[in-house]
Design a protein around this motif. Structure first.
Motif, PDB file in Angstrom:
ATOM      1  N   ALA A 170       0.815  -1.211   0.000  1.00 24.63           N
ATOM      2  CA  ALA A 170       0.000   0.000   0.000  1.00 24.63           C
ATOM      3  C   ALA A 170       0.852   1.266   0.000  1.00 24.63           C
ATOM      4  N   ARG A 171       1.966   1.250   0.706  1.00 25.24           N
ATOM      5  CA  ARG A 171       2.753   2.474   0.865  1.00 25.24           C
ATOM      6  C   ARG A 171       4.173   2.377   0.318  1.00 25.24           C
ATOM      7  N   ALA A 172       4.812   1.239   0.487  1.00 27.35           N
ATOM      8  CA  ALA A 172       6.180   1.095  -0.008  1.00 27.35           C
ATOM      9  C   ALA A 172       6.162   0.967  -1.529  1.00 27.35           C
ATOM     10  N   ARG A 173       7.184   1.484  -2.156  1.00 26.10           N
ATOM     11  CA  ARG A 173       7.315   1.407  -3.615  1.00 26.10           C
ATOM     12  C   ARG A 173       8.215   0.221  -3.942  1.00 26.10           C
ATOM     13  N   VAL A 174       7.778  -0.658  -4.824  1.00 26.58           N
ATOM     14  CA  VAL A 174       8.541  -1.836  -5.214  1.00 26.58           C
ATOM     15  C   VAL A 174       8.970  -1.682  -6.665  1.00 26.58           C
ATOM     16  N   LEU A 175      10.273  -1.805  -6.894  1.00 24.34           N
ATOM     17  CA  LEU A 175      10.830  -1.743  -8.242  1.00 24.34           C
ATOM     18  C   LEU A 175      11.639  -3.009  -8.498  1.00 24.34           C
ATOM     19  N   PHE A 176      11.748  -3.367  -9.765  1.00 21.75           N
ATOM     20  CA  PHE A 176      12.614  -4.460 -10.174  1.00 21.75           C
ATOM     21  C   PHE A 176      13.692  -3.876 -11.067  1.00 21.75           C
ATOM     22  N   ALA A 177      14.885  -4.451 -10.990  1.00 19.24           N
ATOM     23  CA  ALA A 177      16.014  -3.958 -11.785  1.00 19.24           C
ATOM     24  C   ALA A 177      15.616  -3.871 -13.249  1.00 19.24           C
ATOM     25  N   THR A 178      16.125  -2.839 -13.899  1.00 15.65           N
ATOM     26  CA  THR A 178      15.745  -2.589 -15.293  1.00 15.65           C
ATOM     27  C   THR A 178      16.434  -3.535 -16.269  1.00 15.65           C
ATOM     28  N   ARG A 179      17.420  -4.266 -15.789  1.00 20.77           N
ATOM     29  CA  ARG A 179      18.092  -5.257 -16.634  1.00 20.77           C
ATOM     30  C   ARG A 179      18.377  -6.484 -15.788  1.00 20.77           C
ATOM     31  N   ARG A 180      18.778  -7.540 -16.409  1.00 17.01           N
ATOM     32  CA  ARG A 180      19.169  -8.763 -15.714  1.00 17.01           C
ATOM     33  C   ARG A 180      20.697  -8.774 -15.593  1.00 17.01           C
ATOM     34  N   GLY A 181      21.209  -9.593 -14.707  1.00 14.33           N
ATOM     35  CA  GLY A 181      22.648  -9.783 -14.619  1.00 14.33           C
ATOM     36  C   GLY A 181      23.244  -9.237 -13.340  1.00 14.33           C
ATOM     37  N   PRO A 182      24.536  -9.437 -13.202  1.00 14.63           N
ATOM     38  CA  PRO A 182      25.239  -9.016 -11.990  1.00 14.63           C
ATOM     39  C   PRO A 182      25.086  -7.519 -11.724  1.00 14.63           C
ATOM     40  N   ASN A 183      24.832  -7.189 -10.478  1.00 15.76           N
ATOM     41  CA  ASN A 183      24.756  -5.800 -10.012  1.00 15.76           C
ATOM     42  C   ASN A 183      23.650  -4.975 -10.655  1.00 15.76           C
ATOM     43  N   ALA A 184      22.664  -5.627 -11.232  1.00 14.63           N
ATOM     44  CA  ALA A 184      21.597  -4.882 -11.917  1.00 14.63           C
ATOM     45  C   ALA A 184      20.868  -3.955 -10.956  1.00 14.63           C
ATOM     46  N   ALA A 185      20.411  -4.478  -9.820  1.00 15.26           N
ATOM     47  CA  ALA A 185      19.701  -3.633  -8.853  1.00 15.26           C
ATOM     48  C   ALA A 185      20.640  -2.584  -8.273  1.00 15.26           C
ATOM     49  N   ASP A 186      21.890  -2.974  -8.017  1.00 15.20           N
ATOM     50  CA  ASP A 186      22.866  -2.013  -7.489  1.00 15.20           C
ATOM     51  C   ASP A 186      23.037  -0.832  -8.437  1.00 15.20           C
ATOM     52  N   ASP A 187      23.139  -1.123  -9.719  1.00  9.75           N
ATOM     53  CA  ASP A 187      23.301  -0.046 -10.707  1.00  9.75           C
ATOM     54  C   ASP A 187      22.085   0.871 -10.713  1.00  9.75           C
ATOM     55  N   ASP A 188      20.883   0.292 -10.616  1.00 12.12           N
ATOM     56  CA  ASP A 188      19.671   1.109 -10.574  1.00 12.12           C
ATOM     57  C   ASP A 188      19.639   1.976  -9.316  1.00 12.12           C
ATOM     58  N   ILE A 189      20.007   1.398  -8.181  1.00 12.03           N
ATOM     59  CA  ILE A 189      20.024   2.162  -6.928  1.00 12.03           C
ATOM     60  C   ILE A 189      21.030   3.302  -7.021  1.00 12.03           C
ATOM     61  N   ALA A 190      22.211   3.027  -7.535  1.00  9.68           N
ATOM     62  CA  ALA A 190      23.230   4.073  -7.673  1.00  9.68           C
ATOM     63  C   ALA A 190      22.726   5.195  -8.585  1.00  9.68           C
ATOM     64  N   ARG A 191      22.040   4.837  -9.679  1.00  9.52           N
ATOM     65  CA  ARG A 191      21.486   5.857 -10.584  1.00  9.52           C
ATOM     66  C   ARG A 191      20.396   6.670  -9.898  1.00  9.52           C
ATOM     67  N   MET A 192      19.566   5.997  -9.115  1.00  8.38           N
ATOM     68  CA  MET A 192      18.503   6.703  -8.403  1.00  8.38           C
ATOM     69  C   MET A 192      19.096   7.745  -7.459  1.00  8.38           C
ATOM     70  N   VAL A 193      20.117   7.364  -6.727  1.00  8.23           N
ATOM     71  CA  VAL A 193      20.749   8.289  -5.785  1.00  8.23           C
ATOM     72  C   VAL A 193      21.416   9.427  -6.532  1.00  8.23           C
TER      73      VAL A 193
END
Length: 122
Positions: free
Chosen positions: A58-81
Motif C-alpha cells: 500500500a505504501r512502499a514502492r517496489v521496483l525491479f532492476a531494469t536489466r538482468r545480470g550481476p549488479n543490476a539492482a545495485d546499478d539502478d540504486i546508484a542511478r537513483m541516488v
C-alpha cells in the motif's frame, strides 16, 4: 526519512532458507517494508533483482532492476541516488561495500542490511 532498500541484499543477510522460495521472501520483505512505511510515514523504495511479478504494498514502492545480470539492482540504486534532487536525504540499505561507496559519493547515508532487517516489523 527516505529509504532505498537493496532488496536481495537484505533478504540474503540471514540464511533462513529464503532461496527455497525467492518470491515468498520478496513478498515478505515488501510486506514488512510496507508496515514500516505505514508506521513511520517514511518514504520507502525497495529494488529487487529478477523478473518482475505482482507485489502490492500500500505504501512502499517496489521496483525491479531494469536489466538482468550481476549488479543490476545495485546499478539502478546508484542511478537513483545520483539523479535525486536531494541525495543527502536518502538512506540506502545495503551491506554491499561497492554499492555503499557509490551512493556515499553522492551524499547518501548507508545502513547495513542485517541490522535494518532485524529492526523491521515482523
Amino acid at each position: 526519512m527516505r529509504w532505498i532498500v537493496d532488496g536481495m541484499n537484505v533478504i540474503g543477510s540471514r540464511p533462513d532458507g529464503w532461496w527455497r522460495d525467492r518470491p515468498g521472501a520478496m513478498r515478505d520483505l515488501a510486506r514488512r517494508l510496507d508496515e514500516l512505511a505505514e508506521r513511520t510515514g517514511d518514504e520507502v523504495t525497495v529494488v529487487f533483482d529478477g523478473k518482475p511479478f505482482d507485489l502490492e504494498p500500500a505504501r512502499a514502492r517496489v521496483l525491479f532492476a531494469t536489466r538482468r545480470g550481476p549488479n543490476a539492482a545495485d546499478d539502478d540504486i546508484a542511478r537513483m541516488v545520483a539523479g535525486d534532487a536531494d541525495p543527502g536525504s536518502l538512506t540506502v540499505v545495503t551491506s554491499d561495500a561497492n554499492l555503499a561507496d557509490r551512493v556515499r559519493e553522492h551524499g547518501a547515508e548507508v545502513v547495513g542490511a542485517r541490522g535494518f532487517r532485524q529492526d523491521l516489523p515482523e
